[in-house]
Design an enzyme around this catalytic site. Sequence first.
Site, PDB file in Angstrom:
ATOM      1  CG  HIS A 117      -1.538   3.353  -3.684  1.00 23.90           C
ATOM      2  ND1 HIS A 117      -2.524   3.286  -3.070  1.00 23.90           N
ATOM      3  CD2 HIS A 117      -0.577   3.167  -2.969  1.00 23.90           C
ATOM      4  CE1 HIS A 117      -2.567   2.957  -1.964  1.00 23.90           C
ATOM      5  NE2 HIS A 117      -1.211   2.839  -1.823  1.00 23.90           N
ATOM      6  CB  SER A 147      -0.583   0.288   0.457  1.00 24.42           C
ATOM      7  OG  SER A 147      -1.103   1.695   0.710  1.00 24.42           O
ATOM      8  CG  ASP A 160      -5.712   2.778  -4.870  1.00 27.24           C
ATOM      9  OD1 ASP A 160      -4.792   2.831  -5.637  1.00 27.24           O
ATOM     10  OD2 ASP A 160      -5.196   2.901  -3.696  1.00 27.24           O
TER      11      ASP A 160
END
Length: 464
Positions: free
Chosen positions: A98, A203, A128
């Site tokens: 992402h 992230s 992901d």
Amino acid sequence: MRTGRAPLALGCLVLGLFGGLFAAQQLVGQPPPVPKLDPPLPGREWQSFAPVVKRVLPGVVCIEGKGRPKRAVGEDTDPGFGSGVLINASGSVLTNNHVVSDLESVDVTLHDGRKFTTSDIRRDPKTDLALVKIESKAPLPFLELADSDEMEVGDRVLAVGAPFGLTGSVTSGIVSAKSRNNLKLNQFEDFLQTDAAMNPGNSGGPLVNLDGKVIGLTSAIKTRTGGFQGVGLAVSSNLAKKIAADLLKTGVVKRSFFGVTVRDLDAETAKRAGAPSTNGVAVTSVLDESPAAKAGVVAGDVITKINGAPVKDPRDLQRITTALPAGQVVDVLLWREGKFYIGKVTIEEERAALKPEAPAAPAVSGATAETVGVTVTELTAEAVKRNGWPQGLKGAIVTDVKRNSLAEMAGLGRGAIVLKVDKTPVTTAATFDAALRAASIEKGALLHVLKQNGDVDFLVLKLK
């Protein structure tokens, strides 16, 4: 964690802190190993994590997006910013998908300030995870992917990344839980939970043990505010190892293929199938020309075991079948029409072109709020402000639920806010009714609900 866009919700899983192949050998350019830390005396904390941090920081990078499409009104409009970790000296950076999902190229900045631009981005949306390749004439510092299964709940960990663009940030915590799955964040899930603080920008950054080895990639937070509240999730390093190996070798992830869609075998489904217990999964469809179809598996079968391994839920089926090598013949224990059968299925490599058998389209329910026993009304801006809910929250608030109705049996209560019915956003009673009418009468409607305690839940509303 995917972006820090903090969608609607109190209590939602916010995806996005966004915005032995790996170090089996010591390579030139890798920092020296971390000296072992003596355990603290009883009742005392570690004096410093500095030796671990010095080892880890050179292998952590910042990833900045280039060419990201303009976002819709109300969405996060930053250009895209996340973290990553070098996993070999030749420039392979592991991160979350992402972080790079809609990017054509990225800038990768090392801790020492060196910057690289690349368009070599390899993605696996189902976990992901993504791999970004950069070119360097000199070997680069990297971190080793450890065995995440060896971590114990309570082990100390550090999260490293760039929260809110603050590069080189380090937070500490413990492993709060292992093997978190069925969170509906990714198709394939194996998360470590931690209380090490994570925020937008973390992230793709590493979660490391006290040897400075990567045991996970920070990926999501559970939050009521959009900021960190003590529950962070990291994709386990053991899941990441296989994905990274495939992305390095071929640029795509190869998975074994079985060819069915299934659902949990609840008491009602088991009763309808005549199954002796709720152990197993109910087959809802079989892909045409798939291994399961070739072996004679049909919709309505109940799968209870594969090669002797119990199948308790859809995640079990997924975990077992995707781990099998293509070409292997497996015994599948099926319950059908009051008897057990053993089917032999030859596992194949996943193919994208297969399509489900095409029975007639499922009948829509034609249901309404009245027929399921619930009254909803539009969520006004005044109500949002009065209750301290996130600004811009959209939904329909439940004002009444009839006793013994389908809505009550589904778990709906007064004050709950319905955000979606299946994949359709709900903002008014009219849109709620329209979504119910279009729902499958067989499967029912999946309600995405914000409860009064601030938690987000998914409720299955049966329509017959």
